[in-house]
Design a protein around this motif. Structure first.
Motif, PDB file in Angstrom:
ATOM      1  N   ALA A 221       0.886  -1.276   0.042  1.00 54.41           N
ATOM      2  CA  ALA A 221       0.109  -0.122   0.178  1.00 54.41           C
ATOM      3  C   ALA A 221       0.760   1.375   0.027  1.00 54.41           C
ATOM      4  CB  ALA A 221      -1.182   0.018   1.189  1.00 54.41           C
ATOM      5  N   GLN A 222       2.157   1.072   0.716  1.00 52.42           N
ATOM      6  CA  GLN A 222       2.856   2.354   0.865  1.00 52.42           C
ATOM      7  C   GLN A 222       3.955   2.533  -0.460  1.00 52.42           C
ATOM      8  OE1 GLN A 222       1.931   4.727   2.884  1.00 52.42           O
ATOM      9  NE2 GLN A 222       0.254   3.221   3.503  1.00 52.42           N
ATOM     10  N   ALA A 223       3.866   1.681  -1.152  1.00 53.84           N
ATOM     11  CA  ALA A 223       4.895   1.726  -2.455  1.00 53.84           C
ATOM     12  C   ALA A 223       4.349   3.124  -3.248  1.00 53.84           C
ATOM     13  CB  ALA A 223       4.766   0.463  -3.208  1.00 53.84           C
ATOM     14  N   VAL A 224       5.596   3.708  -3.750  1.00 52.79           N
ATOM     15  CA  VAL A 224       5.168   4.499  -4.716  1.00 52.79           C
ATOM     16  C   VAL A 224       5.476   4.396  -6.096  1.00 52.79           C
ATOM     17  CG1 VAL A 224       5.898   7.160  -5.021  1.00 52.79           C
ATOM     18  CG2 VAL A 224       5.852   6.218  -2.647  1.00 52.79           C
TER      19      VAL A 224
ATOM     20  N   ASN B 192       3.469  11.986 -15.100  1.00 55.19           N
ATOM     21  CA  ASN B 192       4.595  12.437 -14.373  1.00 55.19           C
ATOM     22  C   ASN B 192       4.675  12.529 -12.805  1.00 55.19           C
ATOM     23  OD1 ASN B 192       6.074  11.899 -16.877  1.00 55.19           O
ATOM     24  ND2 ASN B 192       4.866  13.960 -17.432  1.00 55.19           N
ATOM     25  N   ARG B 193       3.553  12.108 -12.061  1.00 60.41           N
ATOM     26  CA  ARG B 193       3.391  12.495 -10.857  1.00 60.41           C
ATOM     27  C   ARG B 193       3.441  11.013 -10.159  1.00 60.41           C
ATOM     28  NH1 ARG B 193       1.460  12.961  -5.994  1.00 60.41           N
ATOM     29  NH2 ARG B 193       0.938  15.014  -5.022  1.00 60.41           N
ATOM     30  N   SER B 194       3.977  11.076  -8.975  1.00 61.25           N
ATOM     31  CA  SER B 194       4.165   9.832  -8.243  1.00 61.25           C
ATOM     32  C   SER B 194       2.859   9.837  -7.229  1.00 61.25           C
ATOM     33  CB  SER B 194       5.407   9.954  -7.486  1.00 61.25           C
ATOM     34  OG  SER B 194       6.524   9.839  -8.287  1.00 61.25           O
ATOM     35  N   TYR B 195       2.057   8.437  -6.930  1.00 63.57           N
ATOM     36  CA  TYR B 195       1.208   8.268  -6.051  1.00 63.57           C
ATOM     37  C   TYR B 195       1.450   7.038  -5.287  1.00 63.57           C
ATOM     38  CZ  TYR B 195      -1.434  11.356  -9.180  1.00 63.57           C
ATOM     39  OH  TYR B 195      -1.948  12.443 -10.136  1.00 63.57           O
ATOM     40  N   ARG B 196       1.037   7.031  -4.093  1.00 69.68           N
ATOM     41  CA  ARG B 196       0.988   5.756  -3.403  1.00 69.68           C
ATOM     42  C   ARG B 196       0.153   4.789  -3.844  1.00 69.68           C
ATOM     43  NH1 ARG B 196       0.040   7.132   2.557  1.00 69.68           N
ATOM     44  NH2 ARG B 196      -1.466   8.099   1.769  1.00 69.68           N
TER      45      ARG B 196
END
Length: 414
Positions: free
Chosen positions: A118-121, A144-148
């Motif tokens: 769940a906490q992987a990005v 180009n945005r990072s999400y958990r």
């Protein structure tokens, strides 16, 4: 002596022919027996839920004391299932193959959710958002945005975001690979009415599921703590580039009480959907009085506002009044896990159901059924071929010995 020799040679030939004939004679019998057995096993999987007409009363389903089924349920197909046991308390057109819309995301989650922390990005590449169907529901994922991973799943469950499904499917090996894996997972669970074409549930030619199969997916999902948490979340904050996170709200009106609906007492969530082809669809679970029930409602025909939610609520109400007072009309197959991670045990007819603790580790019924019931299985073919080879070899040896004995008689001068 020449006559004896001739008879011995004929005896050898006849022995070979007899051995071959005996083996070949057994092949149709073996095939018939295997075909009948596989046909029965297939029927156990496909016929685990007997359709019940909407206007039948609970008394007719169960005997004295059971409540009447609710009037005015217009859905083309529906089921009411006891989550603990997997027993189907009542159903209509349970195996009718219909477009599932976003309720198919339950199978997507059952297949993909356990694979990523769940906490992987994850940073979203532009190509991962390509191919989203026109008119799709979106949570608002940006390139180009990072999400958990947890944020992506909230996008799937709360906003039914097809963009979130696209990103997670890309992480899982791609759109086509994910569809194939979902198809295999459905079969593993004994859900044989489902054909996956688009993992997000978007209308696609040939994509179908059933009230029965979607109940299997919902029940299996609720056995996973993360699935249960996401599908019960009414609202959350979703990250956004260059601005504070924004609020998102679950589209399941039984969970939120939005748009003219009341929040259903004891609601556990799960998943709703809509497309022009599928109409409104819903898988919903709730808990009351120590009982947990799950209903699946597909494509109400009444045209009333909030029909899918009102009909699901009335079926839940009926189920809570009927549980313990009605005989099940069928059960979910053994492959579907019960909440808590237990497998549902087999019933007397070979289908799944019952208290999951009774048959821990039981092999799913579907795993025992050929894809083409009535055809020989690979094991049967090898067994028949092996038996034929052994019998033929034995006949040949016996025939050769008889032939040699015939040639070694005194009349042959040896």
């Amino acid at each position: 002596m020449a006559l004896d020799t001739l008879l011995s040679r004929k005896a050898g030939v006849l022995a070979v022919i007899a051995a071959a004939g005996l083996t070949l004679t057994s092949i149709p019998s073996a095939a018939r027996a295997e075909g009948v057995a596989q046909g029965r096993r297939a029927e156990a999987v496909r016929g685990t839920v007997a359709d019940r007409l909407q206007d039948r009363t609970g008394a007719e389903l169960a005997g004295a004391g059971a409540p009447a089924l609710p009037a005015g349920v217009s859905a083309r197909a529906w089921t009411v299932t006891d989550l603990r046991t997997g027993d189907v308390l009542a159903a209509k057109n349970a195996h009718q193959r219909l477009a599932p819309a976003s309720t198919l995301k339950t199978l997507f989650a059952v297949t993909v959710l356990p694979k990523f922390r769940a906490q992987a990005v994850h940073k979203v590449a532009p190509k991962e958002l390509a191919g989203i169907g026109p008119g799709s529901s979106l949570v608002g994922i940006q390139e180009n945005r990072s999400y958990r991973v947890a944020d992506l799943w909230r996008g799937v469950f709360l906003r039914s975001g097809n963009d979130a499904v696209r990103v997670l499917a890309s992480m899982n090996g791609g759109w086509t690979a994910t569809a194939r894996e979902m198809q295999a997972r459905a079969r593993q669970l004994g859900a044989r009415d489902t054909t996956v074409k688009s993992p997000d549930g978007y209308d696609s030619p040939g994509q179908v599921s059933s009230a029965y199969d979607l109940s299997v997916f919902g029940r299996t999902g609720l056995a996973n703590a993360d699935f249960a948490k996401y599908c019960a979340t009414a609202s959350a904050r979703f990250p956004s580039s260059g601005s504070p996170a924004f609020g998102i709200r679950n589209t399941n009106r039984l969970l939120t009480g939005a748009n003219g609906m009341r929040r259903y007492s004891g609601i556990l969530g799960v998943k709703n959907g809509y497309t022009s082809n599928a109409g409104n669809t819903l898988v919903a679970a709730a808990e009351r009085g120590g009982h947990r029930l799950l209903v699946t409602v597909l494509n109400p025909q009444s045209g009333a506002s909030n029909a899918v939610y009102n009909e699901a609520a009335s079926l839940l109400d009926w189920g809570f009044g009927a549980v313990g007072r009605t005989r099940p009309v069928g059960s979910l197959v053994a492959g579907a896990a019960a909440p808590g991670g237990r497998a549902a045990g087999p019933t007397a007819d070979g289908a799944g159901g019952g208290d999951g603790g009774r048959t821990a580790g039981a092999r799913p019924v579907a795993a025992q059924v050929s894809r083409q019931p009535g055809r020989w299985s690979e094991t049967t073919l090898w067994a028949v071929a092996g038996g034929f080879a052994v019998a033929l070899a034995a006949g040949a040896v016996f025939g050769w010995r008889m032939y040699v004995r015939g040639r070694q008689t005194p009349g042959d001068g040896r």
